[in-house]
Every structure is written in structure tokens, then in C-alpha cells.
Design an enzyme around this catalytic site. Structure first.
Site, PDB file in Angstrom:
ATOM      1  N   CYS A 101      10.755   7.100  -3.935  1.00 31.64           N
ATOM      2  CA  CYS A 101      11.613   5.971  -3.573  1.00 31.64           C
ATOM      3  C   CYS A 101      10.845   5.125  -2.560  1.00 31.64           C
ATOM      4  CB  CYS A 101      12.956   6.464  -3.026  1.00 31.64           C
ATOM      5  SG  CYS A 101      12.814   7.517  -1.567  1.00 31.64           S
ATOM      6  N   ARG A 102      11.511   4.609  -1.572  1.00 31.79           N
ATOM      7  CA  ARG A 102      10.832   3.802  -0.554  1.00 31.79           C
ATOM      8  C   ARG A 102      10.189   4.681   0.515  1.00 31.79           C
ATOM      9  NH1 ARG A 102      12.140   1.926   4.436  1.00 31.79           N
ATOM     10  NH2 ARG A 102      11.010   0.072   5.118  1.00 31.79           N
TER      11      ARG A 102
END
Length: 144
Positions: A101-102
Site C-alpha cells: 500500500c502506501r
């Protein structure tokens, strides 16, 4: 007191059973880079669980976007529907399924969801995620 002990034992059991399916450690940037560039011959599927507007800013090569809110439904789909919707074969037990993800939190949440649905998968987390990849992707270090 007995109820408290029982809750602690049940919680420990739930945590250990949840983790028994993630059989490999987190993926490092160097390992991911080797997979992407074909240096490693390990079969893998890379899943980006960020939202589409985040992916529009950039993504790791070879990744398929399945937003976190869609992960449980996606991995519950029959293989032919999964492929029709996401354009890739549904991950199976003969390959590694890597989530990112981030920053690493949503990918772990995705892993927790998928382990309940598909306990036979080999699931890994690229915990460094997009922030780590985008900072290091242009380095000139050797792939091996």
C-alpha cells in the site's frame, strides 16, 4: 480470573492461527526489485491495495490494483470472475502473493482478510510499500 485466563489463551490462539499461513517474512525492496526485473524466478502476484486516485500517482511495476475495501470480495470470487475483473489469474498456492500500500498498514489489513478466505496462499507483505519503492526505485545498485 478463569474467564480472563481463557480470553488470553483464546486471543493467543487466534493470533498464532492467523499468522501460521504467512509462511515467509516481509519482502524487502531488493527482493521485490529482483522479482520485478526477472532476476528471481519465484512466481508471484503483486497486489496494490491503495485507492485508484493514489495509484494514479504511480505504482510498482507488475502490480494490480485491488483497493483494500474490495480485497475480501475479490479473493472470494471464482477464478474466472477474478481474471475477468482484474485482468490477471487469481493467485494460487504455487506462487507468492505480495501485498503493498502506501506505508504498510493497509497491506497488512489485506493480508489478514485474505488469510481467512484463502489459507493455502503464500502471502507476503512489502511493508516498505509505495513510499519505500518510490524513494529507492531509481538507484543504480546491482540487481543481484
Amino acid at each position: 480470573m478463569y474467564n480472563t485466563v481463557l480470553r488470553v489463551v483464546n486471543r493467543a490462539s487466534a493470533v498464532s492461527s492467523r499468522r501460521m499461513y504467512t509462511t515467509k517474512p516481509d519482502v524487502s525492496f531488493q527482493e521485490l526489485r529482483q522479482l520485478i526485473h526477472g532476476v528471481s524466478r519465484t512466481p508471484y502476484t503483486l497486489i496494490d491495495v491503495r485507492e485508484p486516485h493514489e495509484v494514479a500517482e504511480g505504482k510498482v511495476p507488475t502490480a494490480t490494483n485491488i483497493p483494500l475495501g474490495d480485497v475480501a470480495v475479490a479473493f472470494s470470487l471464482p477464478a474466472n470472475e477474478f481474471k475477468a475483473k482484474y485482468g490477471i489469474d487469481k493467485p494460487g498456492s504455487s506462487q507468492e502473493t505480495i501485498f503493498y500500500c502506501r506505508s504498510g498498514k493497509r497491506s497488512q489489513s489485506a493480508i489478514d482478510q485474505v488469510e481467512k478466505i484463502s489459507p493455502d496462499l503464500v502471502i507476503r507483505n512489502y511493508r516498505g510499500s509505495w513510499l519505500n519503492y518510490s524513494e529507492n526505485a531509481l538507484d543504480n545498485k546491482p540487481l543481484v
